[in-house]
Write a protein that holds these residues in place. Sequence first.
Motif, PDB file in Angstrom:
ATOM      1  N   ALA A   1       3.123 -12.658   1.465  1.00 22.76           N
ATOM      2  CA  ALA A   1       4.063 -11.880   0.661  1.00 22.76           C
ATOM      3  C   ALA A   1       3.414 -10.598   0.148  1.00 22.76           C
ATOM      4  N   ARG A   2       2.155 -10.705  -0.228  1.00 20.82           N
ATOM      5  CA  ARG A   2       1.446  -9.513  -0.693  1.00 20.82           C
ATOM      6  C   ARG A   2       1.187  -8.551   0.463  1.00 20.82           C
ATOM      7  N   ASP A   3       0.847  -9.091   1.635  1.00 20.25           N
ATOM      8  CA  ASP A   3       0.670  -8.237   2.813  1.00 20.25           C
ATOM      9  C   ASP A   3       1.909  -7.372   3.025  1.00 20.25           C
ATOM     10  N   ALA A   4       3.085  -8.002   3.027  1.00 18.86           N
ATOM     11  CA  ALA A   4       4.331  -7.290   3.286  1.00 18.86           C
ATOM     12  C   ALA A   4       4.599  -6.233   2.223  1.00 18.86           C
ATOM     13  N   LEU A   5       4.386  -6.615   0.953  1.00 22.18           N
ATOM     14  CA  LEU A   5       4.622  -5.693  -0.149  1.00 22.18           C
ATOM     15  C   LEU A   5       3.722  -4.464  -0.035  1.00 22.18           C
ATOM     16  N   GLU A   6       2.426  -4.690   0.136  1.00 21.52           N
ATOM     17  CA  GLU A   6       1.480  -3.573   0.135  1.00 21.52           C
ATOM     18  C   GLU A   6       1.603  -2.718   1.386  1.00 21.52           C
ATOM     19  N   HIS A   7       1.909  -3.340   2.513  1.00 23.57           N
ATOM     20  CA  HIS A   7       2.117  -2.565   3.734  1.00 23.57           C
ATOM     21  C   HIS A   7       3.249  -1.565   3.529  1.00 23.57           C
ATOM     22  N   ASP A   8       4.345  -2.034   2.938  1.00 25.36           N
ATOM     23  CA  ASP A   8       5.492  -1.158   2.693  1.00 25.36           C
ATOM     24  C   ASP A   8       5.153  -0.069   1.677  1.00 25.36           C
ATOM     25  N   ILE A   9       4.391  -0.431   0.643  1.00 28.16           N
ATOM     26  CA  ILE A   9       4.033   0.548  -0.384  1.00 28.16           C
ATOM     27  C   ILE A   9       3.188   1.671   0.211  1.00 28.16           C
ATOM     28  N   VAL A  10       2.165   1.307   0.977  1.00 34.29           N
ATOM     29  CA  VAL A  10       1.287   2.331   1.548  1.00 34.29           C
ATOM     30  C   VAL A  10       2.040   3.197   2.550  1.00 34.29           C
ATOM     31  N   ALA A  11       2.841   2.582   3.410  1.00 31.39           N
ATOM     32  CA  ALA A  11       3.600   3.351   4.396  1.00 31.39           C
ATOM     33  C   ALA A  11       4.551   4.322   3.703  1.00 31.39           C
ATOM     34  N   ASP A  12       5.239   3.860   2.666  1.00 33.15           N
ATOM     35  CA  ASP A  12       6.176   4.710   1.929  1.00 33.15           C
ATOM     36  C   ASP A  12       5.436   5.811   1.177  1.00 33.15           C
ATOM     37  N   ALA A  13       4.287   5.465   0.584  1.00 27.51           N
ATOM     38  CA  ALA A  13       3.498   6.465  -0.140  1.00 27.51           C
ATOM     39  C   ALA A  13       3.040   7.577   0.795  1.00 27.51           C
ATOM     40  N   MET A  14       2.559   7.225   1.980  1.00 23.71           N
ATOM     41  CA  MET A  14       2.119   8.242   2.933  1.00 23.71           C
ATOM     42  C   MET A  14       3.285   9.130   3.360  1.00 23.71           C
ATOM     43  N   GLU A  15       4.448   8.518   3.549  1.00 26.44           N
ATOM     44  CA  GLU A  15       5.627   9.294   3.961  1.00 26.44           C
ATOM     45  C   GLU A  15       6.067  10.258   2.862  1.00 26.44           C
ATOM     46  N   ARG A  16       5.972   9.828   1.624  1.00 27.44           N
ATOM     47  CA  ARG A  16       6.400  10.660   0.495  1.00 27.44           C
ATOM     48  C   ARG A  16       5.331  11.655   0.052  1.00 27.44           C
ATOM     49  N   GLY A  17       4.094  11.441   0.495  1.00 30.68           N
ATOM     50  CA  GLY A  17       3.007  12.310   0.064  1.00 30.68           C
ATOM     51  C   GLY A  17       2.377  11.887  -1.244  1.00 30.68           C
ATOM     52  N   ILE A  18       2.452  10.595  -1.574  1.00 32.83           N
ATOM     53  CA  ILE A  18       1.876  10.067  -2.815  1.00 32.83           C
ATOM     54  C   ILE A  18       0.438   9.631  -2.556  1.00 32.83           C
ATOM     55  N   PRO A  19      -0.516  10.028  -3.396  1.00 32.46           N
ATOM     56  CA  PRO A  19      -1.925   9.672  -3.161  1.00 32.46           C
ATOM     57  C   PRO A  19      -2.187   8.179  -3.353  1.00 32.46           C
ATOM     58  N   VAL A  20      -3.173   7.682  -2.602  1.00 31.81           N
ATOM     59  CA  VAL A  20      -3.488   6.247  -2.600  1.00 31.81           C
ATOM     60  C   VAL A  20      -4.993   6.050  -2.706  1.00 31.81           C
ATOM     61  N   LEU A  21      -5.385   5.119  -3.563  1.00 30.70           N
ATOM     62  CA  LEU A  21      -6.752   4.609  -3.603  1.00 30.70           C
ATOM     63  C   LEU A  21      -6.716   3.144  -3.218  1.00 30.70           C
ATOM     64  N   GLY A  22      -7.485   2.772  -2.198  1.00 30.85           N
ATOM     65  CA  GLY A  22      -7.580   1.378  -1.780  1.00 30.85           C
ATOM     66  C   GLY A  22      -8.910   0.795  -2.213  1.00 30.85           C
ATOM     67  N   ILE A  23      -8.867  -0.366  -2.853  1.00 31.89           N
ATOM     68  CA  ILE A  23     -10.073  -1.043  -3.323  1.00 31.89           C
ATOM     69  C   ILE A  23     -10.245  -2.341  -2.547  1.00 31.89           C
ATOM     70  N   CYS A  24     -11.361  -2.446  -1.805  1.00 25.79           N
ATOM     71  CA  CYS A  24     -11.696  -3.633  -1.015  1.00 25.79           C
ATOM     72  C   CYS A  24     -10.563  -3.968  -0.034  1.00 25.79           C
ATOM     73  N   ARG A  25      -9.791  -4.997  -0.294  1.00 25.87           N
ATOM     74  CA  ARG A  25      -8.627  -5.302   0.546  1.00 25.87           C
ATOM     75  C   ARG A  25      -7.747  -4.070   0.698  1.00 25.87           C
ATOM     76  N   GLY A  26      -7.635  -3.278  -0.382  1.00 31.14           N
ATOM     77  CA  GLY A  26      -6.792  -2.086  -0.347  1.00 31.14           C
ATOM     78  C   GLY A  26      -7.281  -1.048   0.645  1.00 31.14           C
ATOM     79  N   ALA A  27      -8.599  -0.913   0.791  1.00 29.99           N
ATOM     80  CA  ALA A  27      -9.158   0.002   1.797  1.00 29.99           C
ATOM     81  C   ALA A  27      -8.781  -0.475   3.194  1.00 29.99           C
ATOM     82  N   GLN A  28      -8.837  -1.789   3.391  1.00 29.56           N
ATOM     83  CA  GLN A  28      -8.474  -2.362   4.681  1.00 29.56           C
ATOM     84  C   GLN A  28      -6.986  -2.172   4.964  1.00 29.56           C
ATOM     85  N   MET A  29      -6.144  -2.362   3.945  1.00 29.64           N
ATOM     86  CA  MET A  29      -4.704  -2.182   4.130  1.00 29.64           C
ATOM     87  C   MET A  29      -4.377  -0.728   4.453  1.00 29.64           C
ATOM     88  N   LEU A  30      -5.029   0.208   3.790  1.00 30.70           N
ATOM     89  CA  LEU A  30      -4.831   1.625   4.092  1.00 30.70           C
ATOM     90  C   LEU A  30      -5.125   1.891   5.567  1.00 30.70           C
TER      91      LEU A  30
END
Length: 237
Positions: free
Chosen positions: A78-107
Amino acid sequence: MSRPVIGVTVSRRSGWRIFPLVAFNLWLAGGRGRKWQSGTDTAPDLDDVDGVIIGGGDDISPDLYGGQLVTSARLEPARDALEHDIVADAMERGIPVLGICRGAQMLNVVLGGSLHQDAYGTYTASKHVWTILPRKRVMVTAETRLAHIAGTAPMIVNALHSQAVDRLGCDLNVAARDDGGMIQAVERTKDPFALGVQWHPEHLFYAKRQRAVFRALVNAAAAYKANRSQLKAVDRI
């Protein structure tokens, strides 16, 4: 000027203790954190934030990048799906992202990259530590944005990961490696600002170089809010 608001994804198991640490780091950097996690009644809304942090936690399912599942993996679909959508949407909108550990991998995965599921099995020369204490040495790649943000001297950081970046995602460069060659940080080469670090800077708030990582995100978020270049804002640090 109001503080940029940063949406922060956390694990359902550990979010109660991790989010306050991340929020404290964001406050020191001039931002304000908003907690997001899967399984709640309120869905994350990117209209309400100026930046995003994808936090640490369980392994990422290889289903997201065409890999094969290893038996030692601990997953949170469930978290995979949520974060995948968040990062994809953020990149499309131009919103900056910091990934920490798992977050770097998800990015990396969202941008088309892949992961080593057994990172230390692949990088046998890398020092295998599992601690929130600074026990692992990381070399920052020269002439990267991370080098500008935090300097080029070796960092002593913590490590709580079993996976690591393999094939780089689109528009990502390697920003740091450990002694064994394992990728420890990745960064996007164009707006929107995106940085992924394999360690947990939220636990290292006493270190100026780790606070600078959060300040970079907050600067980028302020630039997003003002419709200005995020990378130029980060470069002013």
